[in-house]
Design an enzyme around this catalytic site. Sequence first.
Site: not given
Ligand code: RIB
Length: 304
Positions: A250, A44
């Site tokens: 993220d 992400n």
């Molecule tokens: O921060 C969100 C993410 O946390 C999600 O996409 C999930 O896969 C976990 O890794």
Amino acid sequence: MSADIVVVGSYNLDLVLTVERLPAPGETCLSLSRGRSPGGKGSNQAVQAARCGARVAMLAAIGADPAGSEALQVWADAGIDGSSAPRLEVHPTGMAVILVEAGGENSIVVDAGANARLSPAHIEAATPLIAGARLVLAQLETPWPATRRAFEIARASGVTTALNAAPARPDLEEALLALTDILFVNEIEAAALAGVSDPMAAGERLLAQVGQAVVVTRGGRGAALFRRDETLVAQGAYQVDPVDTTGAGDAFIGAFVAELVASGDAERAMGRGQAAGALACASLGAVNSFADADAIAAFERAHA
Ligand code: RIB
């Protein structure tokens, strides 16, 4: 291949169920909808940095399964170099089950799968990539020895190291923090790591353990930047009605590091991160809702 930002982290296939409200322990509830989307904190953050214009490479262990092929496609579509990502024969690609309730709050369970197999040997195989980068970014969804090795290679080459200490781990090894230049934590992670509940006190305390800076993200309360010998920078959050907060942190980090590498301006990077995080809450899923550089800049202008 070379990249300005190398992300050492996870890829997960996210299975997303929306619910009226998150179930209590022992409770069964019916979902309102189901979806699947690319996820994993590492991937992400890499995708958001790439959408902000950074040259990004991804070092994640994925399986030799359809979800692993999807990961490669996600990175290719985002312009991310995934050619150094190890593909493992016997371990499935990581998976996350995400419950999202009305109002956007979520609960996430991650099954690490191949992510748990990322090893120092995989990292060493990518030494030229890491040593040639400007910044190496990692999270805690992959094994610490691999991250430590990546940070050692980075430090030896003068490459900035950034760690998002998520998911929260009170027992994070000091050696990893000592190799970290910039630490990203939310309030829960800050409290877990520092052992104090007040996020601002936690930020101050954690600053003593890292090389350059600590960024504490505070959800609807904004974010704070702690730097040695510099005044604390605290920015308020944009007011949005979140549909799904998954991946908002993220998005913040990906946009932050992209701006930092581009301009070297950490305060500006905070602003970019805040806008990217707000925009990421507008629809379901993580990377599906991430904005590009133009949309982030337009959002900042509209809310200035
Ligand atoms: O921060 C969100 C993410 O946390 C999600 O996409 C999930 O896969 C976990 O890794």
